[in-house]
Each structure stands twice: as structure tokens, then as C-alpha cells.
Write a protein that holds these residues in place. Structure first.
Motif, PDB file in Angstrom:
ATOM      1  N   LYS A  86      11.845 -14.230  -2.651  1.00 54.81           N
ATOM      2  CA  LYS A  86      10.717 -14.534  -1.784  1.00 54.81           C
ATOM      3  C   LYS A  86       9.394 -14.311  -2.513  1.00 54.81           C
ATOM      4  O   LYS A  86       9.269 -13.388  -3.315  1.00 54.81           O
ATOM      5  CB  LYS A  86      10.758 -13.662  -0.526  1.00 54.81           C
ATOM      6  CG  LYS A  86      12.000 -13.867   0.333  1.00 54.81           C
ATOM      7  CD  LYS A  86      12.042 -15.270   0.924  1.00 54.81           C
ATOM      8  CE  LYS A  86      13.229 -15.428   1.869  1.00 54.81           C
ATOM      9  NZ  LYS A  86      13.326 -16.808   2.404  1.00 54.81           N
ATOM     10  N   CYS A  87       8.429 -15.158  -2.222  1.00 56.49           N
ATOM     11  CA  CYS A  87       7.083 -15.008  -2.790  1.00 56.49           C
ATOM     12  C   CYS A  87       6.191 -14.409  -1.705  1.00 56.49           C
ATOM     13  O   CYS A  87       5.488 -15.124  -0.990  1.00 56.49           O
ATOM     14  CB  CYS A  87       6.549 -16.357  -3.249  1.00 56.49           C
ATOM     15  SG  CYS A  87       4.950 -16.265  -4.068  1.00 56.49           S
ATOM     16  N   ILE A  88       6.261 -13.098  -1.567  1.00 51.49           N
ATOM     17  CA  ILE A  88       5.542 -12.401  -0.513  1.00 51.49           C
ATOM     18  C   ILE A  88       4.697 -11.300  -1.140  1.00 51.49           C
ATOM     19  O   ILE A  88       5.217 -10.427  -1.839  1.00 51.49           O
ATOM     20  CB  ILE A  88       6.508 -11.805   0.522  1.00 51.49           C
ATOM     21  CG1 ILE A  88       7.339 -12.923   1.179  1.00 51.49           C
ATOM     22  CG2 ILE A  88       5.732 -11.024   1.587  1.00 51.49           C
ATOM     23  CD1 ILE A  88       8.424 -12.415   2.092  1.00 51.49           C
ATOM     24  N   LEU A  89       3.411 -11.336  -0.866  1.00 52.13           N
ATOM     25  CA  LEU A  89       2.492 -10.321  -1.375  1.00 52.13           C
ATOM     26  C   LEU A  89       2.228  -9.295  -0.276  1.00 52.13           C
ATOM     27  O   LEU A  89       1.700  -9.629   0.781  1.00 52.13           O
ATOM     28  CB  LEU A  89       1.179 -10.962  -1.826  1.00 52.13           C
ATOM     29  CG  LEU A  89       0.154 -10.033  -2.480  1.00 52.13           C
ATOM     30  CD1 LEU A  89       0.714  -9.424  -3.756  1.00 52.13           C
ATOM     31  CD2 LEU A  89      -1.137 -10.790  -2.765  1.00 52.13           C
ATOM     32  N   THR A  90       2.620  -8.048  -0.520  1.00 49.33           N
ATOM     33  CA  THR A  90       2.397  -6.959   0.426  1.00 49.33           C
ATOM     34  C   THR A  90       1.289  -6.048  -0.105  1.00 49.33           C
ATOM     35  O   THR A  90       0.686  -6.328  -1.148  1.00 49.33           O
ATOM     36  CB  THR A  90       3.682  -6.132   0.617  1.00 49.33           C
ATOM     37  OG1 THR A  90       3.946  -5.386  -0.578  1.00 49.33           O
ATOM     38  CG2 THR A  90       4.876  -7.041   0.934  1.00 49.33           C
ATOM     39  N   LEU A 119      -1.783  -7.856 -11.689  1.00 50.82           N
ATOM     40  CA  LEU A 119      -1.353  -6.772 -10.807  1.00 50.82           C
ATOM     41  C   LEU A 119      -2.255  -6.732  -9.582  1.00 50.82           C
ATOM     42  O   LEU A 119      -3.489  -6.678  -9.710  1.00 50.82           O
ATOM     43  CB  LEU A 119      -1.410  -5.419 -11.523  1.00 50.82           C
ATOM     44  CG  LEU A 119      -1.074  -4.195 -10.657  1.00 50.82           C
ATOM     45  CD1 LEU A 119       0.382  -4.240 -10.174  1.00 50.82           C
ATOM     46  CD2 LEU A 119      -1.326  -2.893 -11.418  1.00 50.82           C
ATOM     47  N   ALA A 120      -1.635  -6.776  -8.402  1.00 52.55           N
ATOM     48  CA  ALA A 120      -2.363  -6.660  -7.143  1.00 52.55           C
ATOM     49  C   ALA A 120      -1.947  -5.379  -6.431  1.00 52.55           C
ATOM     50  O   ALA A 120      -0.763  -4.995  -6.456  1.00 52.55           O
ATOM     51  CB  ALA A 120      -2.079  -7.866  -6.248  1.00 52.55           C
ATOM     52  N   VAL A 121      -2.914  -4.723  -5.803  1.00 56.40           N
ATOM     53  CA  VAL A 121      -2.661  -3.535  -4.992  1.00 56.40           C
ATOM     54  C   VAL A 121      -3.413  -3.714  -3.680  1.00 56.40           C
ATOM     55  O   VAL A 121      -4.597  -4.065  -3.684  1.00 56.40           O
ATOM     56  CB  VAL A 121      -3.136  -2.250  -5.704  1.00 56.40           C
ATOM     57  CG1 VAL A 121      -2.752  -1.021  -4.881  1.00 56.40           C
ATOM     58  CG2 VAL A 121      -2.555  -2.155  -7.107  1.00 56.40           C
ATOM     59  N   ASN A 122      -2.733  -3.477  -2.563  1.00 55.30           N
ATOM     60  CA  ASN A 122      -3.328  -3.740  -1.254  1.00 55.30           C
ATOM     61  C   ASN A 122      -3.849  -5.179  -1.166  1.00 55.30           C
ATOM     62  O   ASN A 122      -4.902  -5.441  -0.589  1.00 55.30           O
ATOM     63  CB  ASN A 122      -4.455  -2.743  -0.963  1.00 55.30           C
ATOM     64  CG  ASN A 122      -3.948  -1.317  -0.909  1.00 55.30           C
ATOM     65  OD1 ASN A 122      -2.893  -1.059  -0.344  1.00 55.30           O
ATOM     66  ND2 ASN A 122      -4.689  -0.402  -1.498  1.00 55.30           N
ATOM     67  N   LYS A 123      -3.108  -6.081  -1.787  1.00 54.89           N
ATOM     68  CA  LYS A 123      -3.427  -7.517  -1.835  1.00 54.89           C
ATOM     69  C   LYS A 123      -4.720  -7.808  -2.603  1.00 54.89           C
ATOM     70  O   LYS A 123      -5.232  -8.932  -2.568  1.00 54.89           O
ATOM     71  CB  LYS A 123      -3.507  -8.128  -0.437  1.00 54.89           C
ATOM     72  CG  LYS A 123      -2.220  -8.024   0.377  1.00 54.89           C
ATOM     73  CD  LYS A 123      -2.337  -8.788   1.692  1.00 54.89           C
ATOM     74  CE  LYS A 123      -1.071  -8.695   2.520  1.00 54.89           C
ATOM     75  NZ  LYS A 123      -0.900  -7.363   3.135  1.00 54.89           N
TER      76      LYS A 123
END
Length: 294
Positions: A86-90, A119-123
Motif C-alpha cells: 500500500k502507498c499510504i503516508l501516515t 523522509l517524511a515525519v507527521n506527513k
């Protein structure tokens, strides 16, 4: 893979950046060695959407290396998604990876390919590493800390006038006739308002790096994916540039569309000229891809 709920301020972001740089360099060496040899090529969503064993090998290397260092982090990788993930960003720390951006170039031996790791954090996109592994140019960006190429600080163009702009775009892998026609219509629209020129090089990540360096004034595309632009978005922003949605609003990483430029004025000017081409979102479960006008 379960997330940790870590906040951006609690993450060792410099350590994350250093780890991404090292694995990008390691991946780049593999790609350089594979560039000139015969490749086993498969297709994904279309005859122009290509994948090789090297794409898959490099993605596994990047994910396994980063997972060992940061076992609680999540991953979105181009080839993993193609295989069914799945391509889901949380909100969890999430690495967004394109193992070889410019696979079609790679298949044909054209030396315009890159490794892209964001890198993503908290979207929120926190850092990006892009390695042009043929020219050995390493682009890095960390939110609030600037953008660099081989250690040299980057500055995007300050041009506001579309008639003085060189613009990059990509055709993508979709060959549905209506979408293709609209892609060429958009090029015609920008030429008609006297843009200096439009160029296609075959790598959205490197297109965006060229915006960050100021080598070109802008880039736009419909149909790209989050892994094509996650790392580069940080680099462009930290170089003083801007990324927006093609409708003129804030960038939506999952929307598969972007305009990037050195100035807000130029980005908005380009967006006003574009006829939208609608694609299924990266985080959508729907299968339909359609095209429509404003």
C-alpha cells in the motif's frame, strides 16, 4: 511495518540524513556498474512503464539498510508498491524511495538516472537525498538547514517572467490517448506565452534538482508519483524555490501533479496555463484514470 509515533523533533535527523547519503552512494555504484550491460526488462502499468532487476535490487538494498538502522520506520518504495504494498503516508517516520529515477534512460544506457530517498515525519517532508550516479552529483536537503550539491549551497532562480523561463517536464509512462493529447496541449500553451523553451530529460527527480540549482526556472508534470518528488521537494524548498499543485494551491504529495519554480509568481503563472490531466492518486484505491478540463 509498525510505526513508532516519533516526532520530527525527537528523531536523529542528521543521522537519518547521513544514513540516506551513504546508502544512496552505495546504490549509485551498483547502478553505474549495471548501466552499460544487457538488462532483463519487464513492464508494469504500460509498455513504457519499465522495471529491471537492478531497480528491485537497489530498492531492497536501501530498505534493508535503513530498516536495520531505524527498525520502527515505515517505507514507501516504487517497486514495493508495484508488487502490491500500500502507498499510504501516515504520521510515522516514512522513507519514500525511488531506487532508479529514470528507468527508461537506464534501460537504454542513457546516463540520466538518479537514486531518490526522502523522509517524511507527521506527513511533513524533512529531508531528501538524490544521487546523480553517472555524474556523481549528490544533492541533499534538510528542512531548515539548506540544500546542497556536493557540499555547495544551492539557490533557485529568482526569475518571475515566464517569457524568460526554461521549463522542464516529463511525458511519464501513461499512453492513454486523451492524456497524451493534453500533455502536448500543455506544452503548446506554454510555448504560446513565449516560454524560452521546454525540455524533457527523463528523470523528474533530476528535473527538480535543476530547479534547485537555478539551471532552469521551472518544472511541471502530471502523472508522477510521490517517490518521484518527495526527496526533491525538500531540496527545492531549501534552495529557496516553491512547489505547488497544478491548480495553484499547496502541494499534495499524493496528487501526482506538481509545479515547481524558483519564485511563487512564476509557479502560479505556469499553473494558470495548464489544462489538468487527472490521474488516480497514489493513496487511492480506485483504479480509474481519467482526464478532464478545468
Amino acid at each position: 511495518m509498525a510505526g513508532s509515533g516519533e516526532k520530527g523533533s525527537e528523531l536523529p535527523l542528521q543521522e537519518c540524513l547521513q544514513a540516506a547519503v551513504q546508502v544512496a552512494l552505495d546504490a549509485g555504484q551498483i547502478i553505474r556498474e549495471a548501466l552499460r550491460i544487457e538488462k532483463r526488462v519487464q513492464t508494469k502499468s504500460s509498455a513504457a512503464d519499465l522495471v529491471t532487476e537492478t531497480d528491485q535490487l537497489v530498492e531492497k538494498l536501501i530498505i534493508s539498510t535503513l530498516h536495520t538502522k531505524f527498525p520502527s520506520h515505515r517505507f514507501i518504495g516504487e517497486e514495493s508498491v508495484a508488487a502490491g504494498d500500500k502507498c499510504i503516508l501516515t504520521d510515522d517516520p516514512t522513507w519514500i524511495i525511488d531506487p532508479i529515477d529514470g528507468t527508461c534512460n537506464f534501460v537504454h544506457g542513457a546516463p540520466v538516472v538518479a537514486v531518490s530517498i526522502g523522509l517524511a515525519v507527521n506527513k511533513e517532508l524533512e529531508l531528501g537525498v538524490i544521487y546523480n550516479c553517472v555524474k556523481e552529483k549528490l544533492y541533499t536537503g534538510r528542512r531548515g538547514h539548506g540544500a546542497f550539491c556536493n557540499g555547495e549551497k544551492l539557490q533557485a532562480s529568482k526569475q518571475q517572467d515566464i517569457s524568460k523561463a526554461l521549463i522542464l517536464t516529463e511525458l511519464g509512462s501513461i499512453r492513454e490517448p486523451t492524456a497524451v493529447r493534453m500533455l502536448f496541449n500543455n506544452m503548446e500553451k506554454l510555448i504560446s506565452v513565449q516560454a524560452h523553451g521546454i525540455r524533457i530529460i527523463g528523470s523528474a527527480a533530476l528535473d527538480l534538482c535543476h530547479v534547485a540549482t537555478g539551471d532552469v526556472e521551472a518544472f511541471y508534470q502530471f502523472g508522477l508519483h510521490c517517490w518521484d518528488m518527495a526527496a526533491a521537494a525538500v531540496i527545492v524548498r531549501e534552495a529557496g524555490g516553491i512547489l505547488i499543485d497544478t491548480a495553484g494551491g499547496p502541494l499534495d504529495l499524493m496528487s501526482r501533479r506538481v509545479v515547481a519554480a524558483g519564485t511563487s509568481q512564476l509557479a502560479q503563472r505556469i499553473a494558470r496555463e495548464l489544462e489538468p490531466v487527472a490521474y488516480e492518486r497514489d493513496d487511492s484505491t480506485e483504479e480509474a484514470i481519467d482526464s478532464r478540463s478545468k
